[in-house]
Design a protein around this motif. Structure first.
Motif, mmCIF file in Angstrom:
data_model
loop_
_atom_site.group_PDB
_atom_site.id
_atom_site.type_symbol
_atom_site.label_atom_id
_atom_site.label_comp_id
_atom_site.label_asym_id
_atom_site.label_seq_id
_atom_site.Cartn_x
_atom_site.Cartn_y
_atom_site.Cartn_z
ATOM 1 N N VAL A 286 0.950 18.914 -20.206
ATOM 2 C CA VAL A 286 1.255 18.096 -19.037
ATOM 3 C C VAL A 286 -0.039 17.531 -18.465
ATOM 4 C CG1 VAL A 286 2.349 18.032 -16.769
ATOM 5 C CG2 VAL A 286 3.236 19.570 -18.521
ATOM 6 N N TYR A 287 -0.043 16.221 -18.237
ATOM 7 C CA TYR A 287 -1.179 15.534 -17.625
ATOM 8 C C TYR A 287 -0.738 15.069 -16.238
ATOM 9 C CZ TYR A 287 -2.616 15.431 -22.516
ATOM 10 O OH TYR A 287 -2.942 15.779 -23.811
ATOM 11 N N VAL A 288 -1.412 15.572 -15.199
ATOM 12 C CA VAL A 288 -1.000 15.306 -13.825
ATOM 13 C C VAL A 288 -2.107 14.573 -13.078
ATOM 14 C CG1 VAL A 288 -0.144 16.335 -11.683
ATOM 15 C CG2 VAL A 288 0.368 17.425 -13.878
ATOM 16 N N HIS A 289 -1.725 13.518 -12.361
ATOM 17 C CA HIS A 289 -2.712 12.761 -11.591
ATOM 18 C C HIS A 289 -3.381 13.674 -10.566
ATOM 19 C CE1 HIS A 289 -4.478 9.734 -8.947
ATOM 20 N NE2 HIS A 289 -4.357 8.884 -9.967
ATOM 21 N N GLU A 290 -4.689 13.488 -10.392
ATOM 22 C CA GLU A 290 -5.485 14.377 -9.550
ATOM 23 C C GLU A 290 -4.975 14.434 -8.103
ATOM 24 O OE1 GLU A 290 -9.389 12.830 -9.942
ATOM 25 O OE2 GLU A 290 -8.947 10.923 -8.945
ATOM 26 N N ASN A 291 -4.347 13.368 -7.630
ATOM 27 C CA ASN A 291 -3.850 13.360 -6.249
ATOM 28 C C ASN A 291 -2.671 14.312 -6.038
ATOM 29 O OD1 ASN A 291 -5.751 11.404 -5.711
ATOM 30 N ND2 ASN A 291 -4.297 9.693 -5.729
ATOM 31 N N LYS A 292 -1.971 14.662 -7.105
ATOM 32 C CA LYS A 292 -0.816 15.560 -6.996
ATOM 33 C C LYS A 292 -0.980 16.838 -7.819
ATOM 34 C CE LYS A 292 1.902 13.148 -4.285
ATOM 35 N NZ LYS A 292 3.165 12.565 -4.715
ATOM 36 N N TYR A 293 -2.154 17.029 -8.373
ATOM 37 C CA TYR A 293 -2.382 18.120 -9.322
ATOM 38 C C TYR A 293 -2.114 19.497 -8.710
ATOM 39 C CZ TYR A 293 -4.865 20.903 -12.865
ATOM 40 O OH TYR A 293 -5.209 21.813 -13.831
ATOM 41 N N GLU A 294 -2.712 19.794 -7.567
ATOM 42 C CA GLU A 294 -2.561 21.121 -6.957
ATOM 43 C C GLU A 294 -1.135 21.338 -6.463
ATOM 44 O OE1 GLU A 294 -4.731 23.420 -7.184
ATOM 45 O OE2 GLU A 294 -6.387 22.180 -7.938
ATOM 46 N N GLU A 295 -0.568 20.323 -5.821
ATOM 47 C CA GLU A 295 0.788 20.442 -5.303
ATOM 48 C C GLU A 295 1.797 20.632 -6.438
ATOM 49 O OE1 GLU A 295 3.962 17.857 -2.574
ATOM 50 O OE2 GLU A 295 1.962 17.042 -3.014
ATOM 51 N N PHE A 296 1.631 19.868 -7.504
ATOM 52 C CA PHE A 296 2.531 19.988 -8.650
ATOM 53 C C PHE A 296 2.436 21.369 -9.283
ATOM 54 C CE2 PHE A 296 2.862 20.032 -13.272
ATOM 55 C CZ PHE A 296 4.156 19.589 -13.458
ATOM 56 N N THR A 297 1.213 21.839 -9.516
ATOM 57 C CA THR A 297 1.028 23.125 -10.191
ATOM 58 C C THR A 297 1.617 24.272 -9.366
ATOM 59 O OG1 THR A 297 -1.018 22.282 -11.184
ATOM 60 C CG2 THR A 297 -0.652 24.649 -11.277
ATOM 61 N N LYS A 298 1.434 24.205 -8.062
ATOM 62 C CA LYS A 298 1.990 25.249 -7.193
ATOM 63 C C LYS A 298 3.511 25.282 -7.290
ATOM 64 C CE LYS A 298 2.217 26.729 -2.355
ATOM 65 N NZ LYS A 298 1.833 26.420 -0.944
ATOM 66 N N LEU A 299 4.129 24.114 -7.214
ATOM 67 C CA LEU A 299 5.589 24.038 -7.295
ATOM 68 C C LEU A 299 6.089 24.474 -8.671
ATOM 69 C CD1 LEU A 299 8.232 23.237 -5.894
ATOM 70 C CD2 LEU A 299 7.832 20.883 -6.656
ATOM 71 N N LEU A 300 5.371 24.081 -9.720
ATOM 72 C CA LEU A 300 5.743 24.466 -11.082
ATOM 73 C C LEU A 300 5.729 25.988 -11.241
ATOM 74 C CD1 LEU A 300 6.342 23.514 -14.041
ATOM 75 C CD2 LEU A 300 3.864 23.598 -14.420
ATOM 76 N N VAL A 301 4.710 26.634 -10.715
ATOM 77 C CA VAL A 301 4.612 28.098 -10.806
ATOM 78 C C VAL A 301 5.753 28.755 -10.033
ATOM 79 C CG1 VAL A 301 3.225 30.104 -10.141
ATOM 80 C CG2 VAL A 301 2.121 28.137 -11.230
#
Length: 474
Positions: A286-301
């Protein structure tokens, strides 16, 4: 239960050496099957060859009626088929039920699609000429199928082959032959004429060699590894066989900064962790734009943490066992290599080896890069690596950095950005805000080293037809 071969409308092979089929969730014996050799393979080829003429001359409506009966039987006995599948393959029972319905959808689709095989008339260059194009079945078809979708990978080939007027030989894998046997039993119950459908279980090398050497087998359709596919393509040159190849993948997903993150996480989890990550089109990176990287990873976990690992027959199981020890060891190698090279394991990262069964936790790896094995090789397990990107163009470049081109996924709410992504990705299947794109009515197949040809849709019917041009002087 002990099952044998099905050749020319007869079950045979009770005297042959037996192969044990074990439940990957606990190592228990599920059943045994016969081990076919050269003689049995030749007999199946001859039976299919003899049956081809009469079967191909039936009307499309007649062939459709057989497929309709098969579809009805699959639906009537879907619970039994699903239980067999879970016990020999390991996937959760709810997933097996879903696969049976998906598998049956190919039979239903091609029952109708077979009535729509059209030729055409071409405007002639002279007044006394008539120019026509007609479509005819390719001939005897041999299908070599994988273990991860024991029913659907058969019906995706069986449906169009029979609808087109071809006869069929199926060679299922040693891990999951019982589902194939059950489907062939239903073909027999549906009344297919002798020799139209044949089943061979046993060593792949012996059976495949006879199939590839035979000039009576006109087409081979294979789903499996790129390595084996390349070997079969080489062997097909001896008799210039028609081939369809659905091979390996390493599916990327690009999540842009305008994506609906709830939608993206749901879709990515549905793709990645279905079948314990043991699917050809599941998301592998998965390649995630830096502006949403932390928020996406937290939700994914947070959402991935809810998944339950266990025996596929147990209620509530989301992730079943790994099919075998080799698969388990590859998953461990990929995770260990990524962590050694700097990846942050934010969820999971552990397996459970019970001696006769192997399980692996759903795992999320953060801050990965392309120096790691997991970003270059197909893991085939419940592990998801996430990498940060800065631009759409970087996402496309990294996603295309693979010899494979089966499936890719994009998450964006922008029509313009999404269009540029799907046009720039070198993949045969793309899910745009969709983690589960497969359907009987849609073409399935890949670019580059992910295969040749398409299955599903109208393209799937064309794969079993030859084009004949006729020029007539009147």
């Amino acid at each position: 239960m002990e099952k044998v071969l099905y050749i020319n409308g007869e079950w045979s092979g009770t005297e042959l050496k037996k192969i044990e089929v074990l439940n990957p969730a606990n190592g228990e014996l599920v059943g045994t099957v016969a081990s076919a050799g050269k003689e049995e393979t030749r007999a199946a080829i001859e039976a299919a060859h003899e049956a081809f003429g009469p079967w191909s001359r039936l009307t499309a409506y007649d062939r459709s009626s057989y497929l309709d009966r098969l579809y009805d039987l699959m639906m009537e006995q879907k619970d039994e088929i699903a239980e067999i599948m879970t016990k020999e393959m390991g996937k959760p029972l709810k997933e097996s039920l879903g696969e049976v319905q998906y598998a049956a959808s190919f039979i239903r689709w091609y029952s109708e699609e077979g009535k729509r095989v059209y030729g055409r008339s071409i405007p002639a260059s002279h007044e006394n000429k008539r120019m026509q194009v007609i479509k005819q079945p390719v001939g005897v078809v041999a299908a070599i199928t994988p273990w991860n979708f024991p029913a659907a990978m058969i019906t995706r080939k069986l449906g169009p082959a029979l609808a087109a007027g071809c006869t069929f030989i199926v060679k299922p894998p040693k891990e999951t032959p019982l589902t194939a046997i059950k489907l062939v039993e239903l073909c027999e119950e549906a009344g297919f004429p002798k020799g139209v459908v044949n089943l061979l279980t046993g060593p792949s090398s012996v059976i495949a060699e006879e199939i590839m050497d035979s000039d009576k087998v006109k087409k081979v359709t294979f789903t499996g590894s790129t390595e084996v596919g390349k070997m079969l393509i080489e062997q097909s040159a001896k008799t210039v066989k028609n081939v369809s190849m659905e091979l390996g993948g390493h599916a990327p997903s690009i999540v842009l900064d305008d994506a609906d993150l709830d939608k993206a996480v749901r879709g990515i989890i549905a793709s990645k962790f279905r079948n314990a990550g043991q699917t050809c089109i599941c998301i592998n990176r998965v390649y995630v734009h830096e502006n949403k990287y932390e928020e996406f990873t937290k939700l994914l976990v947070e959402e991935t943490r809810k998944l339950k690992v266990g025996n596929g027959m147990d209620e509530g199981t989301d992730i079943g066992p790994i099919i075998n020890r080799d698969g388990y060891e590859k998953i461990k190698q990929h995770v260990d290599n990524a962590v050694e090279k700097g990846a942050d394991c934010v969820l999971g990262g552990k397996g459970k080896d019970e001696g006769n069964a192997c399980f692996y936790e759903p795992t999320i790896l953060k801050d990965v890069n392309h120096d790691m094995l997991i970003m270059n090789e197909e893991t085939f397990g419940p592990v998801l690596p996430v990498q940060k990107i800065s631009t759409d163009e970087e996402g496309i470049e990294l996603a295309n950095k693979s010899p494979f081109g089966l499936a890719a996924y994009v998450y964006t709410e922008s029509l313009s950005r999404g269009t540029r992504l799907i046009e720039g990705l070198d993949y045969g299947i793309i899910g745009w805000n969709d983690g589960v794109p497969s359907a009987a009515q849609a073409p399935f197949g890949g670019f580059k080293e992910s295969g040749i040809g398409r299955e599903g849709g109208t393209e799937g019917m064309e794969a079993y037809l030859e084009t004949k041009y006729v020029s007539i002087v009147i």
